[in-house]
Scaffold this active site. Sequence first.
Site, short mmCIF file in Angstrom:
data_model
loop_
_atom_site.label_atom_id
_atom_site.label_comp_id
_atom_site.label_asym_id
_atom_site.label_seq_id
_atom_site.Cartn_x
_atom_site.Cartn_y
_atom_site.Cartn_z
N HIS A 1 37.32 44.00 44.52
CA HIS A 1 37.86 43.01 45.44
C HIS A 1 37.08 41.70 45.33
O HIS A 1 37.68 40.61 45.27
CB HIS A 1 37.80 43.54 46.87
N ARG B 1 39.93 36.45 35.76
CA ARG B 1 39.09 35.36 35.28
C ARG B 1 39.79 34.61 34.15
O ARG B 1 40.51 35.20 33.34
CB ARG B 1 37.74 35.90 34.80
N GLU C 1 43.93 43.12 33.34
CA GLU C 1 43.11 42.42 32.36
C GLU C 1 43.42 42.93 30.95
O GLU C 1 43.57 42.15 30.01
CB GLU C 1 41.63 42.61 32.66
#
Length: 353
Positions: free
Chosen positions: A22, A154, A260
Amino acid sequence: MTHTPPHIMIRADAFADLGGGHIMRCLSLARWLAAQDCRVAFACAPGSADLVPALARSGFAVLDAHGNRDLPLPDGWPARADAVFVDLYSSDASDEVALRARAGAVVAIEDLDGRHHNCDLLVDPGAGRSADLYRGRVPPDCRVLAGPGFALLRDEFAAARADSLARRARQIAPPRHVLVSMGLTDIGGISERIARLVVNALPDATVEIILGPRAPSLPALRTLAASQPRLELGIDVDDMARRMSQADIAIGAGGGTALERCVLGLPSVAIILAANQRPATLYLARTGALLAIDTIDAVENELPGLLARMTPERCAALSKTAASVCDGKGAERVGRALLELVNGNRPETRNHD
């Protein structure tokens, strides 16, 4: 009128049994917001930064929060933040109402089914999710962003996407480099169990294990790596996109880390570690974006067989489908929606183009 930057709090926790995912995804959003000249700080359960070293070294202020309705603000901030971004499994709509005393807008991210929210913007990045699922569960004027296109990843994953996909298009040999990443906290010490299974099932492959500095598997894995040259350890790494791009296949948790892998077209086996990961992970498995193991208890029985199915042809098919799931730009999309909300609430911007 003098412009003041938006002040945005992030309320998220990390625990040994919950993991640090998280906070990691919130860091992706925080970095994007900071790059837009926002002031960003975290309010977390005590000890969260110890479990997630990336938070401790991020440069963002981290304040201790005691309970879902506690939202401390950094010194020098206004009495109310412009917005709070809430990433808590234990909160509910009444908690979000209480947070409005400390923030002008409430944004929530959701992974669970059935909860009601009192927020202005809701993000559900799960595979197979849609805004229709939230009719009657959020206020009528709440904007809902649903689907993997809004996953908070990211920016390194989007940056590495093209090269990773090109590499997979050229891959014709059986897997020789296996990446294992079960989360920073290594719930239940599962990383050691998987490492032993993979080393035995794929005798010609290098096996790279990624985990946090407090992972319960770490002592045993260090001992195993000392006698097994094909086993490599990566502890608290900060270049996951590069490592994933270089791997042929991966074994990892469900949830955000599965997305990801999708961004990079990395063929993978996803192991469901928590109930909230199950719906999205099984959806991705049904659509052919990954292979899935439903419970930790089934790993020993199922993983060797799934690895045996990872032929070059199967890997190519998994890679193509996975890459179609999302592109890794969700943090920017959510960040823009959050700033639209904040700027619409601020007097200094309300009457300007």
